[in-house]
Design an enzyme around this catalytic site. Structure first.
Site, mmCIF file in Angstrom:
data_model
loop_
_atom_site.group_PDB
_atom_site.id
_atom_site.type_symbol
_atom_site.label_atom_id
_atom_site.label_comp_id
_atom_site.label_asym_id
_atom_site.label_seq_id
_atom_site.Cartn_x
_atom_site.Cartn_y
_atom_site.Cartn_z
ATOM 1 N N LYS A 54 12.416 4.591 10.248
ATOM 2 C CA LYS A 54 11.092 4.007 10.470
ATOM 3 C C LYS A 54 11.212 2.767 11.348
ATOM 4 O O LYS A 54 10.408 2.542 12.252
ATOM 5 C CB LYS A 54 10.432 3.651 9.125
ATOM 6 C CG LYS A 54 9.963 4.868 8.353
ATOM 7 C CD LYS A 54 9.632 4.541 6.903
ATOM 8 C CE LYS A 54 9.300 5.829 6.139
ATOM 9 N NZ LYS A 54 9.143 5.616 4.698
ATOM 10 N N GLN A 98 8.851 1.342 0.017
ATOM 11 C CA GLN A 98 9.491 2.655 -0.056
ATOM 12 C C GLN A 98 9.592 3.122 -1.510
ATOM 13 O O GLN A 98 10.021 2.372 -2.388
ATOM 14 C CB GLN A 98 10.882 2.575 0.595
ATOM 15 C CG GLN A 98 11.626 3.896 0.643
ATOM 16 C CD GLN A 98 10.993 4.933 1.561
ATOM 17 O OE1 GLN A 98 10.402 4.600 2.583
ATOM 18 N NE2 GLN A 98 11.103 6.199 1.195
ATOM 19 N N ASP A 121 0.455 3.386 4.041
ATOM 20 C CA ASP A 121 0.761 4.619 3.311
ATOM 21 C C ASP A 121 -0.512 5.262 2.739
ATOM 22 O O ASP A 121 -0.468 6.415 2.302
ATOM 23 C CB ASP A 121 1.683 4.301 2.117
ATOM 24 C CG ASP A 121 3.161 4.444 2.435
ATOM 25 O OD1 ASP A 121 3.514 5.360 3.191
ATOM 26 O OD2 ASP A 121 3.956 3.636 1.900
HETATM 27 N N1 GUN Z 1 8.979 8.078 -0.284
HETATM 28 C C1 GUN Z 1 8.865 9.367 0.095
HETATM 29 N N2 GUN Z 1 7.825 9.525 0.935
HETATM 30 C C2 GUN Z 1 7.276 8.319 1.098
HETATM 31 C C3 GUN Z 1 6.177 7.837 1.860
HETATM 32 O O1 GUN Z 1 5.467 8.569 2.566
HETATM 33 N N3 GUN Z 1 5.923 6.501 1.756
HETATM 34 C C4 GUN Z 1 6.671 5.679 0.990
HETATM 35 N N4 GUN Z 1 6.334 4.407 0.941
HETATM 36 N N5 GUN Z 1 7.691 6.093 0.257
HETATM 37 C C5 GUN Z 1 7.987 7.395 0.319
#
Ligand code: GUN
Length: 289
Positions: A54, A98, A121
């Site tokens: 990311k 995350q 998110d």
């Molecule tokens: N863990 C797995 N997928 C995601 C996501 O789309 N966002 C976040 N913050 N954590 C994750």
């Protein structure tokens, strides 16, 4: 006949290039450089890879990226303090905590604490509520990526039977809600399957589009798929055989019409849509629409 493989990797590159152009234009007109703050608690190897990817993607798109690494034993209070600081920091436009978080942390409290305008998110209840009501601020990254994949490959969705396997807050639930809306790329007849569904194969065989997000390696086999169906595999499972999806790709590709691979399918699109949301967040915080 073998299914067409839907190439998420090159589509994600295309979308990322579009976003990089939009970021350049936004900043040229005086907008702040969009900035994503990612928070990773603990040492989960999968999460470390995601968060680094990311970060790289942000930089390539001309955005700023901040990474906050916290130890496994971090408390809910400490994480809430960091979220409060990021909420107050006007140079930060998007906040991503995350998941999964270590067990001792109250995940709901933390996600609820993120400023809804910075919630790239789309996990905050205000943003989820807006999606349900059909007036989204942000769309969650994985379902958003799947929507783009369907739209840009001109896969018809309106009136189609779409079955989603899995009812998670991150993928299954928002995906089902988005696909049933009265909006472009939606208007589907949606069925959601989960661990208590009776005769799952009978249900999944009705699907023109099957979205699989349950986190079980190679769970969906050829006998569960309608001939010619579009199969979208959201799974990323680390096994002895390497990275595999929730779909048994080798057998299902002989039945499906179109199928996403793992890796190189939905995963890269998730990151592309995170960049989209971060730019959207910077625009909203600049007072734009
Ligand atoms: N863990 C797995 N997928 C995601 C996501 O789309 N966002 C976040 N913050 N954590 C994750």
């Amino acid at each position: 006949m073998s299914a067409t493989v839907l190439d998420g990797k090159s589509l994600a590159q295309e979308i990322r290039a579009e976003i990089a152009d939009q970021v350049a234009e936004f900043t040229r007109k005086g907008g702040a450089v969009p900035c994503l703050a990612a928070v990773l608690v603990g040492e989960d190897p999968g999460s470390q890879v995601y968060v680094r990817n990311k970060e790289k993607a942000c930089k390539k798109a001309g955005m700023r990226s901040l990474l906050h690494l916290l130890p496994t034993e971090t408390t809910t209070g400490e994480l809430l303090d960091l979220v409060a600081r990021l909420n107050a920091d006007r140079s930060v436009h998007g906040i991503l905590v995350q998941l999964p978080l270590p067990r001792q942390i109250d995940e709901t409290r933390v996600l609820d604490a993120v400023d809804p305008l910075k919630d790239v998110d789309a996990f905050h209840p205000e943003n989820v509520g807006r999606i349900v009501q059909g007036r989204p601020r942000y769309l969650p990254c994985t379902p958003h990526g799947i929507r783009e994949l369907l739209l840009r490959n001109r896969i018809p969705v309106a009136g189609q039977n779409v079955t989603v396997i899995g009812r998670s807050d991150i993928v299954g639930k928002p995906m089902a809600i988005m696909l049933m809306q009265r909006s472009e790329g939606a208007n589907a007849t949606v069925t959601v399957c989960h661990s208590r569904t009776k005769d799952l194969p009978a249900v999944t065989r009705q699907a023109d589009i099957l979205v699989v997000a349950i986190g079980k390696p190679k769970f969906v086999t050829a006998g569960m798929v309608k001939p010619g169906a579009v199969v979208i595999d959201v799974g990323i499972n680390r096994t002895n055989q390497g990275l595999v999806g929730d779909v048994d790709f080798e057998s299902v590709k002989e039945v499906a019409g179109q199928i996403t691979p793992v890796p190189g399918g939905v995963g890269p699109l998730t990151i592309a849509m995170l960049l989209h949301n971060t730019l959207a967040a910077a625009r909203l915080q600049a007072g734009g629409a």
